[in-house]
Motif scaffolding. Sequence first.
Motif, short mmCIF file in Angstrom:
data_model
loop_
_atom_site.label_atom_id
_atom_site.label_comp_id
_atom_site.label_asym_id
_atom_site.label_seq_id
_atom_site.Cartn_x
_atom_site.Cartn_y
_atom_site.Cartn_z
N VAL A 3 -10.68 29.18 8.85
CA VAL A 3 -10.62 27.72 8.78
C VAL A 3 -10.15 27.13 10.11
O VAL A 3 -10.74 26.17 10.62
CB VAL A 3 -9.71 27.29 7.62
N GLY A 4 -9.11 27.69 10.70
CA GLY A 4 -8.57 27.16 11.95
C GLY A 4 -9.57 27.16 13.09
O GLY A 4 -9.55 26.26 13.93
N GLU A 5 -10.45 28.15 13.12
CA GLU A 5 -11.44 28.23 14.20
C GLU A 5 -12.43 27.07 14.14
O GLU A 5 -12.70 26.42 15.15
CB GLU A 5 -12.21 29.55 14.12
N ILE A 6 -12.98 26.82 12.96
CA ILE A 6 -13.95 25.73 12.85
C ILE A 6 -13.27 24.38 13.02
O ILE A 6 -13.80 23.48 13.65
CB ILE A 6 -14.79 25.79 11.55
N TYR A 7 -12.05 24.25 12.50
CA TYR A 7 -11.32 22.99 12.70
C TYR A 7 -11.12 22.74 14.19
O TYR A 7 -11.39 21.64 14.68
CB TYR A 7 -9.97 23.00 11.98
N ASN A 8 -10.63 23.73 14.91
CA ASN A 8 -10.36 23.55 16.35
C ASN A 8 -11.63 23.18 17.11
O ASN A 8 -11.58 22.32 17.99
CB ASN A 8 -9.73 24.81 16.94
N GLU A 9 -12.73 23.82 16.77
CA GLU A 9 -13.98 23.50 17.47
C GLU A 9 -14.40 22.06 17.20
O GLU A 9 -14.82 21.34 18.12
CB GLU A 9 -15.09 24.46 17.05
N PHE A 11 -12.38 19.61 16.29
CA PHE A 11 -11.37 18.75 16.93
C PHE A 11 -11.67 18.59 18.42
O PHE A 11 -11.61 17.48 18.96
CB PHE A 11 -9.97 19.33 16.71
N GLU A 12 -12.01 19.69 19.08
CA GLU A 12 -12.33 19.64 20.51
C GLU A 12 -13.55 18.77 20.79
O GLU A 12 -13.66 18.19 21.87
CB GLU A 12 -12.56 21.05 21.04
N ARG A 13 -14.45 18.67 19.85
CA ARG A 13 -15.65 17.83 20.00
C ARG A 13 -15.42 16.40 19.51
O ARG A 13 -16.36 15.61 19.42
CB ARG A 13 -16.82 18.44 19.23
N ASP A 14 -14.19 16.08 19.19
CA ASP A 14 -13.82 14.75 18.70
C ASP A 14 -14.54 14.35 17.41
O ASP A 14 -14.84 13.18 17.19
CB ASP A 14 -14.06 13.68 19.77
N LEU A 15 -14.80 15.33 16.56
CA LEU A 15 -15.42 15.04 15.27
C LEU A 15 -14.38 14.74 14.19
O LEU A 15 -14.72 14.24 13.12
CB LEU A 15 -16.30 16.22 14.82
N THR A 16 -13.14 15.06 14.47
CA THR A 16 -12.05 14.78 13.55
C THR A 16 -10.79 14.57 14.37
O THR A 16 -10.71 15.00 15.52
CB THR A 16 -11.87 15.93 12.53
N ASP A 17 -9.82 13.91 13.76
CA ASP A 17 -8.58 13.66 14.50
C ASP A 17 -7.34 14.21 13.81
O ASP A 17 -6.24 14.11 14.33
CB ASP A 17 -8.40 12.17 14.77
#
Length: 78
Positions: A3-9, A11-17
């Motif tokens: 879960v953390g890997e996809i979240y971080n990716e 987040f880095e693309r500014d798709l979530t905050d």
Amino acid sequence: MVVGEIYNEMFERDLTDSMRSWSEQWAGRSHNFATTSWAKPLPAETAIHLRKRLLAEGHPDLAAKVLLALLDEAPHAE
């Protein structure tokens, strides 16, 4: 894929905050899903929901990554 890997990716693309908004809006889960599942594999039903959402929002590269991770984690026939 955990879960953390996809979240971080995402987040880095500014798709979530936040983990809360990602959990609810992208993963379709409870507000604390990312926090409580951070180091766990992305559940199949969540991966399918996330893939559909990513495709609908115009992110086919991430959708493909989620699908490949899901297929890679599927049980293999011996």
